[in-house]
Structure formats: C-alpha cells, structure tokens
Motif scaffolding. Structure first.
Motif, PDB file in Angstrom:
ATOM      1  N   LEU A  58      74.817  76.178 -38.885  1.00  0.00           N
ATOM      2  CA  LEU A  58      75.609  75.002 -39.236  1.00  0.00           C
ATOM      3  C   LEU A  58      76.575  75.334 -40.363  1.00  0.00           C
ATOM      4  N   GLU A  59      76.079  76.015 -41.386  1.00  0.00           N
ATOM      5  CA  GLU A  59      76.952  76.365 -42.507  1.00  0.00           C
ATOM      6  C   GLU A  59      78.056  77.319 -42.058  1.00  0.00           C
ATOM      7  N   CYS A  60      77.725  78.275 -41.189  1.00  0.00           N
ATOM      8  CA  CYS A  60      78.742  79.182 -40.653  1.00  0.00           C
ATOM      9  C   CYS A  60      79.831  78.401 -39.927  1.00  0.00           C
ATOM     10  N   PHE A  61      79.427  77.422 -39.129  1.00  0.00           N
ATOM     11  CA  PHE A  61      80.401  76.619 -38.403  1.00  0.00           C
ATOM     12  C   PHE A  61      81.265  75.799 -39.357  1.00  0.00           C
ATOM     13  N   GLU A  62      80.646  75.280 -40.408  1.00  0.00           N
ATOM     14  CA  GLU A  62      81.408  74.510 -41.395  1.00  0.00           C
ATOM     15  C   GLU A  62      82.506  75.367 -42.026  1.00  0.00           C
ATOM     16  N   VAL A  63      82.138  76.565 -42.413  1.00  0.00           N
ATOM     17  CA  VAL A  63      83.104  77.453 -43.059  1.00  0.00           C
ATOM     18  C   VAL A  63      84.171  77.898 -42.069  1.00  0.00           C
TER      19      VAL A  63
ATOM     20  N   ALA B 269      96.126  73.748 -36.272  1.00  0.00           N
ATOM     21  CA  ALA B 269      95.603  73.455 -37.605  1.00  0.00           C
ATOM     22  C   ALA B 269      94.112  73.140 -37.517  1.00  0.00           C
ATOM     23  N   PRO B 270      93.345  73.546 -38.525  1.00  0.00           N
ATOM     24  CA  PRO B 270      91.901  73.251 -38.508  1.00  0.00           C
ATOM     25  C   PRO B 270      91.631  71.753 -38.425  1.00  0.00           C
ATOM     26  N   VAL B 271      90.568  71.414 -37.709  1.00  0.00           N
ATOM     27  CA  VAL B 271      90.098  70.034 -37.629  1.00  0.00           C
ATOM     28  C   VAL B 271      88.671  70.033 -38.159  1.00  0.00           C
ATOM     29  N   VAL B 272      88.511  69.661 -39.421  1.00  0.00           N
ATOM     30  CA  VAL B 272      87.198  69.714 -40.067  1.00  0.00           C
ATOM     31  C   VAL B 272      86.579  68.323 -40.032  1.00  0.00           C
ATOM     32  N   LYS B 273      85.367  68.237 -39.470  1.00  0.00           N
ATOM     33  CA  LYS B 273      84.673  66.954 -39.378  1.00  0.00           C
ATOM     34  C   LYS B 273      83.533  66.904 -40.386  1.00  0.00           C
ATOM     35  N   ASN B 274      83.211  65.694 -40.823  1.00  0.00           N
ATOM     36  CA  ASN B 274      82.087  65.491 -41.748  1.00  0.00           C
ATOM     37  C   ASN B 274      82.189  66.395 -42.968  1.00  0.00           C
ATOM     38  N   ALA B 275      83.406  66.547 -43.454  1.00  0.00           N
ATOM     39  CA  ALA B 275      83.651  67.496 -44.543  1.00  0.00           C
ATOM     40  C   ALA B 275      82.897  67.122 -45.809  1.00  0.00           C
TER      41      ALA B 275
ATOM     42  N   GLY C 144      90.091  77.505 -39.031  1.00  0.00           N
ATOM     43  CA  GLY C 144      90.754  77.329 -37.749  1.00  0.00           C
ATOM     44  C   GLY C 144      90.482  78.438 -36.757  1.00  0.00           C
ATOM     45  N   LYS C 145      89.843  79.513 -37.198  1.00  0.00           N
ATOM     46  CA  LYS C 145      89.546  80.633 -36.302  1.00  0.00           C
ATOM     47  C   LYS C 145      88.393  80.264 -35.365  1.00  0.00           C
ATOM     48  N   ARG C 146      88.468  80.760 -34.134  1.00  0.00           N
ATOM     49  CA  ARG C 146      87.430  80.491 -33.147  1.00  0.00           C
ATOM     50  C   ARG C 146      86.228  81.409 -33.382  1.00  0.00           C
ATOM     51  N   VAL C 147      85.034  80.891 -33.079  1.00  0.00           N
ATOM     52  CA  VAL C 147      83.791  81.639 -33.233  1.00  0.00           C
ATOM     53  C   VAL C 147      83.254  81.961 -31.845  1.00  0.00           C
ATOM     54  N   SER C 148      83.176  83.251 -31.523  1.00  0.00           N
ATOM     55  CA  SER C 148      82.544  83.670 -30.274  1.00  0.00           C
ATOM     56  C   SER C 148      81.046  83.806 -30.498  1.00  0.00           C
ATOM     57  N   LEU C 149      80.269  83.338 -29.520  1.00  0.00           N
ATOM     58  CA  LEU C 149      78.826  83.228 -29.699  1.00  0.00           C
ATOM     59  C   LEU C 149      78.057  84.057 -28.683  1.00  0.00           C
ATOM     60  N   HIS C 150      77.148  84.871 -29.193  1.00  0.00           N
ATOM     61  CA  HIS C 150      76.084  85.400 -28.342  1.00  0.00           C
ATOM     62  C   HIS C 150      75.009  84.313 -28.338  1.00  0.00           C
ATOM     63  N   ALA C 151      75.043  83.488 -27.291  1.00  0.00           N
ATOM     64  CA  ALA C 151      74.248  82.250 -27.293  1.00  0.00           C
ATOM     65  C   ALA C 151      72.922  82.450 -26.580  1.00  0.00           C
ATOM     66  N   GLU C 152      71.926  82.944 -27.322  1.00  0.00           N
ATOM     67  CA  GLU C 152      70.546  83.022 -26.857  1.00  0.00           C
ATOM     68  C   GLU C 152      69.642  82.620 -28.015  1.00  0.00           C
ATOM     69  N   ASN C 153      68.577  81.909 -27.712  1.00  0.00           N
ATOM     70  CA  ASN C 153      67.642  81.444 -28.738  1.00  0.00           C
ATOM     71  C   ASN C 153      66.763  82.603 -29.186  1.00  0.00           C
ATOM     72  N   ASN C 154      66.935  83.022 -30.433  1.00  0.00           N
ATOM     73  CA  ASN C 154      66.247  84.216 -30.913  1.00  0.00           C
ATOM     74  C   ASN C 154      64.739  84.004 -31.054  1.00  0.00           C
TER      75      ASN C 154
ATOM     76  N   GLU D 157      80.505  70.139 -32.531  1.00  0.00           N
ATOM     77  CA  GLU D 157      80.995  68.769 -32.505  1.00  0.00           C
ATOM     78  C   GLU D 157      80.907  68.131 -33.888  1.00  0.00           C
ATOM     79  N   TRP D 158      79.834  68.413 -34.597  1.00  0.00           N
ATOM     80  CA  TRP D 158      79.635  67.845 -35.932  1.00  0.00           C
ATOM     81  C   TRP D 158      80.633  68.404 -36.945  1.00  0.00           C
ATOM     82  N   THR D 159      80.918  69.697 -36.847  1.00  0.00           N
ATOM     83  CA  THR D 159      81.712  70.367 -37.879  1.00  0.00           C
ATOM     84  C   THR D 159      83.193  70.479 -37.558  1.00  0.00           C
ATOM     85  N   GLY D 160      83.536  70.416 -36.266  1.00  0.00           N
ATOM     86  CA  GLY D 160      84.913  70.666 -35.857  1.00  0.00           C
ATOM     87  C   GLY D 160      85.199  72.131 -35.606  1.00  0.00           C
TER      88      GLY D 160
END
Length: 475
Positions: A169-174, A457-463, A179-189, A231-234
């Motif tokens: 969550l904190e990574c997504f907030e930052v 431009a960045p769209v920051v939610k729940n800042a 505005g940079k996109r985050v690519s995800l290796h999406a598996e539950n560790n 969705e929460w962070t933008g």
C-alpha cells in the motif's frame, strides 16, 4: 526552395496499422517517419528498399524482458538480448530490475544505463525496483531515468523480497505521486512459501510440484488485492504475465470501476499447457507456471477483446544446466522469448485466430500508449520514430534453440513450427537486422526511451492518509 530528400523509402509493402492494411510506401528522414502513402506521392530519396510481398509493421514493444546484465551475463547480456529482439521484430524492450545488484538506487540504475547504451541494438527502458526497502530511493530512481517500477508481490528468480500488504500500500501511495506505472509480479507470496515448504518437506520435487506450490488462487488473489490498493491510492498498475482464466474477472471488474490497471500475457500461457510438462519438464518451468489447457482460450480471447492489453514475453534466459536439473526446486525458472514471440503470434494470424491488425494493436500500439510513448513509438505516422518490422507473413520456419541469438539455448519452443517471420528490423530508421542477419554496426544504437515518455499527470487518491503525509507531519 528545394524539396525535402528522404534518407530511405520503403516501397511495395503492405502497411499494417491497428485498424487497417494497405499497400503503400514509407519515407524516412533523420530516423523518423516523414510520409506514409502511395509510392508516387513520396519525396525523392537517397535510398530505396523494395518490400514487395512483405508486410510492414510498427516494431513490437516488449515491456517485459530480463537481459541479466550486469551480474548474470553467462545467461544473457545486453548485446545478445537485444540482438534476439532485433531478430524478433522487437524494436524496444523494457528490462526488469532483478539483475545483480538489483536496480534499487540511482547509482545502480545509472551504471546499468551505461552498460545498456554501449551494447543495445534496439531502444529500451529500465525498470526501478519498488519494495519495502527501496521506497526511499524513488526520487533518485526517477531522476536517473526509469520507464516505470517493478514490484514483486511474490517470490521469483533473484529472490527479491516481497513486501507485505502494508508495504505494498505504501509503495502504491508513493508511486501514485510520481505518475509512473507499477508493473506487478502478481502472486501471493504467503501461499506459495507455505505450500512449497510442505512439498519440499515431503520430498516431492518433480515438475508438478512447482505447479502445486503456485495454484491459480495465488494469482487471482494478488490481482484482486492489487486492484483494490490501486483504486484506493490512484496508482497506475500493470499486471504482468497473466496465466489464469480466473484473473480476468478481477481485471475486468477493476477496469469497469475506473482503476488505471492494464495487463499483459505471454505466448506460453495460451500455446503451451500442462500437457507439455512431460516433454520439457524443467525447461518449461516459469513463474507463474504454465497451467492447465482450459486457461488457454479464455486468455487468448481476453487479449482480443481488450481485457488483456499487451502481448509480451517475460524473456528469461538461463544456461542449459540450470534448466535441466532433476530437482524442480533447484531449476531456474523462465526461458527465452523475445526472438520467438512475433513468429508465434504471426502463426496465430495465419491460423485465423486473429488479424494482423489485432497483432499490431497488442504488440506495438497498446504498449506505446500505456507507457506514454505513443505516437513516437508504436505507430507508423509522420513524426513517429521509424521503428519497423518488415515480415514475411507466409514464411514457414522451425524454431531451433541452437540458431537463436540469445546466449540461452534452451526453451520449450525448440522444434516448434511457425508461419510468419521478421525479415528486416529498423530502429529509428536504421537497419539493425537485414535479410535475417544482424547489422554489427547497430551495437550501441539503442537508446533509453524514458526521455520521450509522457505520462498523464498523477492522480493521487486519499492523499490525507498516505504514509508520506503522516511522516511529514501534515496529517
């Protein structure tokens, strides 16, 4: 006033866009497309190239490769990896941060840029590592030039630590603030670690154990969780290597809610299945795994209907002995793909599963648009970079690992018959592969595309709730 003289005109080919195919010519000047249209409407040129009988495509953009340089160059390096890209009609690659050392600081990133710029045959972007220990390095990674971030929600090759949900969550907030996109290796560790530990304790080490440790639910859960946090962070997120039909539901639902989420898959997830495990037991090992056959058609359909946006490869080369061990837990996961993706996909075009315009959309147009490079990349329009793959759509070919450009000579595609082959590749107007031969002078021609990236431009939610706001004493 004298007429403009083009450097090169490509004539007599069939030009492919995301919407159409038409016969025409392309004029190139100073590395960019000068004009597109009928041959008799082209300006005079210093050189002409006859593409009769061939199709002219925007070069593919592979947003997911591992070139192992620095630190693991016995597997691959920037020269061999981008040579493979050139042979595969790929004119731009995005390289992942799990090299040695991982791309976790601005200094390491700058060193990697220096290596890449001296060796690359094609253009490139570099990912910066995003995780619990690298959040503080985000400003210097941005300053030193990244295409985006990579966050490992689950463990894979390189054993990059996976952040827990709070850190994610904190990574997504930052990331949202940049505005940079985050690519995800999406598996539950957590699920994977628990299951693998139990399997290893039971002495189970065949190829099926790898799949048992990474059931579909690890991907389904991770995609669902990532979509909620984005969705929460933008944060803008990109789900890598979609391998299950069930991931498509949370992906579709998130898109419908307006989450800035995109996705990619790779040819092995809809052309291979567990039916291939006996044939190439360790060679086929990849994270996430190649899965049961029933996942193939839904994934392919999702690529065509826009649920999945991009075809990529997860090009992940290893040495032969690293892929052929008897204990699956000691097998290095991944295999090459950047050279074979276009022939594999053109084969699907010839089979009637998709149109060649569909292919251009998912291989060039969509990645360029998603990553802020369109229309400089991913298009054949006046002003676009002249990144071009000229293909013989009807050329029969058998993939042979020994003949590929990658240092890794082991893949599940060895002997696979394809129809459709890149014959010539140009990057910014210069041939880097011509007549199925590498142009040696193209070494070092590749350049980082972060300098031309233009993200919204960045769209920051729940800042007001972000950790950064709290730690700065503004809550």
């Amino acid at each position: 006033m004298s007429a403009t003289i083009a450097d090169l005109i490509i004539t007599n080919g069939k030009i492919v866009t995301p919407d159409s195919v038409f016969e025409g010519a392309i004029a190139i000047k100073d590395g960019k497309v000068l004009a597109v249209g009928e041959a008799n409407a082209m300006p005079p040129a210093t050189e002409t190239f006859d593409a009769g009988g061939l199709h002219i495509l925007p070069g593919a953009i592979d947003d997911h490769v591992h070139f192992r340089d620095p630190g693991l160059t016995h597997k691959e390096d920037w020269e061999s990896g981008t040579a493979a890209a050139a042979f595969g009609g790929v004119t731009c690659v995005f390289e992942m941060p799990n090299t040695l050392p991982p791309v976790a600081t601005g200094e390491i990133l700058a060193a990697k840029h220096k290596i890449a710029s001296s060796k690359a045959h094609v253009d490139y972007g570099l990912y910066g590592l995003l995780g619990d220990e690298t959040i503080k390095a985000v400003p210097e990674l941005i300053e030193n030039g990244i295409i985006g971030f990579k966050l490992y929600m689950g463990n894979t090759f390189g054993k990059i630590p996976s952040p827990d949900t709070g850190a994610t969550l904190e990574c997504f907030e930052v990331a949202a603030e940049t505005g940079k996109r985050v690519s995800l290796h999406a598996e539950n560790n957590d699920i994977m670690v628990r299951r693998q530990t139990r399997l290893m304790a039971a002495g189970i080490k065949d190829q099926w154990a790898h799949l048992a440790a990474r059931p579909n639910v690890v991907a389904i859960e991770a995609v669902s969780r990532a979509a909620i946090l984005a969705e929460w962070t933008g944060a803008r997120i990109h789900v890598l290597h979609i391998s299950t039909a069930e991931e498509l539901r949370p992906l579709r639902e998130a898109k419908a809610r307006g989450v800035d989420i995109t996705g990619e898959t790779c040819p092995h997830y809809f052309l291979l299945s567990t039916d291939d495990y006996a044939r190439v037991p360790g060679i086929i090992a990849v994270n996430p795994p190649v899965r049961e056959k029933q996942n193939q058609q839904p994934i392919f359909d999702a690529l065509l209907d826009g649920t999945i946006d991009v075809i990529a490869t997860d090009h992940a080369p290893h040495a032969y002995e690293e892929k052929t061990r008897n204990d699956i837990w000691t097998v290095d996961c991944g295999f090459p793909g950047v050279e074979t993706q276009m022939p594999l996909m053109l084969t699907q075009v010839n089979a009637g599963r998709m149109t060649i315009s569909d292919y251009v959309r998912v291989s060039a147009y969509n990645p360029a648009r998603i990553w802020g490079l369109y229309p400089r990349k991913g298009a054949l329009l006046p002003g676009s970079d002249a990144d071009i793959a000229i293909v013989d759509l009807f050329r029969d070919h058998a993939i042979r690992d020994a003949e590929t450009q990658s240092r890794s000579k082991v893949s599940p595609w060895d002997g696979y018959k394809v129809k459709g082959l890149p014959m010539h590749t140009l990057v910014r107007g210069r041939f880097v592969m011509k007549d199925r031969k590498l142009v040696p002078a193209s070494k070092g021609w590749g350049r980082s595309v972060h300098t031309i990236q233009a993200m919204p431009a960045p769209v920051v939610k729940n800042a007001e709730h972000t950790m950064r706001t709290i730690t700065q004493g503004k809550a």
